[in-house]
Design an enzyme around this catalytic site. Structure first.
Site, short mmCIF file in Angstrom:
data_model
loop_
_atom_site.label_atom_id
_atom_site.label_comp_id
_atom_site.label_asym_id
_atom_site.label_seq_id
_atom_site.Cartn_x
_atom_site.Cartn_y
_atom_site.Cartn_z
N ASN A 6 0.88 -1.17 0.00
CA ASN A 6 0.00 0.00 0.00
C ASN A 6 0.92 1.22 0.00
O ASN A 6 1.56 1.53 1.00
CB ASN A 6 -0.89 -0.05 1.26
CG ASN A 6 -1.80 1.15 1.36
OD1 ASN A 6 -1.82 2.01 0.47
ND2 ASN A 6 -2.56 1.22 2.44
N LYS A 8 0.06 4.20 -0.08
CA LYS A 8 -0.60 5.30 0.66
C LYS A 8 -0.39 6.62 -0.09
O LYS A 8 -0.56 6.67 -1.31
CB LYS A 8 -0.11 5.34 2.10
CG LYS A 8 -0.30 4.00 2.82
CD LYS A 8 -0.11 4.06 4.30
CE LYS A 8 -0.35 2.71 4.92
NZ LYS A 8 -0.23 2.69 6.37
N HIS A 90 -9.86 0.72 4.96
CA HIS A 90 -8.56 0.91 5.60
C HIS A 90 -8.70 1.80 6.84
O HIS A 90 -9.47 2.76 6.83
CB HIS A 90 -7.56 1.52 4.61
CG HIS A 90 -6.16 1.43 5.12
ND1 HIS A 90 -5.65 2.33 6.02
CD2 HIS A 90 -5.18 0.53 4.89
CE1 HIS A 90 -4.41 1.99 6.32
NE2 HIS A 90 -4.10 0.90 5.64
N GLU A 159 -5.58 -5.63 10.16
CA GLU A 159 -4.53 -4.65 10.43
C GLU A 159 -4.84 -3.92 11.73
O GLU A 159 -5.64 -2.96 11.73
CB GLU A 159 -4.46 -3.62 9.29
CG GLU A 159 -4.23 -4.20 7.92
CD GLU A 159 -3.69 -3.15 6.96
OE1 GLU A 159 -2.54 -3.28 6.54
OE2 GLU A 159 -4.41 -2.19 6.65
N SER A 195 3.15 -2.87 10.31
CA SER A 195 4.60 -2.92 10.55
C SER A 195 5.24 -4.23 10.09
O SER A 195 6.18 -4.73 10.72
CB SER A 195 4.92 -2.62 12.01
OG SER A 195 4.51 -1.30 12.33
P1 13P Z 1 2.65 -0.14 7.89
O1 13P Z 1 3.26 -1.33 7.20
O2 13P Z 1 3.36 1.13 7.61
O3 13P Z 1 2.45 -0.39 9.35
O4 13P Z 1 1.19 0.06 7.25
C1 13P Z 1 0.34 -1.02 7.16
C2 13P Z 1 -0.84 -0.63 6.36
O5 13P Z 1 -1.57 0.26 6.71
C3 13P Z 1 -1.06 -1.33 5.08
O6 13P Z 1 -2.30 -1.01 4.54
#
Ligand code: 13P
Length: 237
Positions: A6, A8, A90, A159, A195
């Site tokens: 992702n 983001k 999400h 998550e 993470s």
């Molecule tokens: P991180 O891997 O930065 O913790 O983010 C996880 C996430 O939100 C994947 O959608």
């Protein structure tokens, strides 16, 4: 397994394209058996020349084909680029953008009619985790309100909110316990996110019924993301 990145709110159009190229090249050279997904920012959407095991997906959309929803992306804008995989629910959209369960369910229904792959994200905040597993599961099941858990193109990503972008990974035991309980009611493939990194991906993918990962921060380095795909290839699953 499903190894998903992702991106983001990171990467420009040009940068996302280079990222996809690197991953694509790696997948070809390594003959990986993994299913790879890359969720890119809307501004980077494009038609990519991809192999079949790599799908470029969208992080969000508004549940309309098109219309008057200033600033939003309708489904028509995704169809232009043949997007067939979408993140819904999400935690950053639930908590930061204040998306309600009603809107999330509307998005789900819209995407379902379009028959695209939905990676449906669920996860509990820290204060719920501190109340123990029963509270966690009650919270997670509430996030399925209005959601068709029998949808054939469904993938569920667990998550925990407190593990996202914090460097804190849920313990092996905590992930195992939640995934096992989800597995009792859900037929969909189950992913873990929060993470995940090169150092812990092997342990996480070894968890029973865990069929993949959704990675944020650690995946933004394309080499690290490719290494994660490589690690998955070493596991017999
Ligand atoms: P991180 O891997 O930065 O913790 O983010 C996880 C996430 O939100 C994947 O959608």
């Amino acid at each position: 397994m499903i190894i998903a990145s992702n991106l983001k709110t990171n990467y420009t159009r040009k940068g996302a394209c280079a990222f996809i190229d690197t991953v694509q090249m790696f997948m070809q050279n390594s003959h990986t058996s993994q299913e790879v997904r890359i969720y890119i920012p809307a501004t980077a959407l494009d038609t990519f020349d991809k192999n079949v095991q790599l799908r470029v997906g969208a992080q969000n959309f508004y549940p309309v084909q098109n219309g008057s929803f200033t600033g939003e992306i309708g489904f028509e804008q995704l169809e232009e680029f043949h997007i067939t995989s979408i993140l819904i629910g999400h935690s950053e959209r639930r908590h930061i953008l204040k998306e309600s369960q009603v809107l999330i369910a509307q998005k789900f229904d819209f995407a379902k009619v379009k028959e695209v792959e939905i990676v449906y994200c669920i996860g509990e905040p820290r204060e719920v985790r501190e109340q123990g597993i029963e509270a966690v599961m009650a919270y997670l099941w509430e996030q399925f309100e209005g959601i068709d858990i029998h949808y054939t193109n469904l993938i569920v990503a667990y998550e925990p909110v407190w593990a996202i972008g914090t460097g804190l990974t849920a313990s092996q035991h905590d992930i195992e316990e939640v995934i096992a309980r989800l597995h009792v009611k859900l037929n969909a493939p189950l992913l873990y996110g929060g993470s995940v990194k090169v150092e812990n991906i092997k342990d996480i993918l070894s968890i029973p019924y865990c069929e993949g990962v959704l990675v944020g921060t650690a995946s933004w380095d394309s080499n690290a993301f490719c290494t994660m795909i490589q690690v998955a290839d070493t596991l017999e699953k």
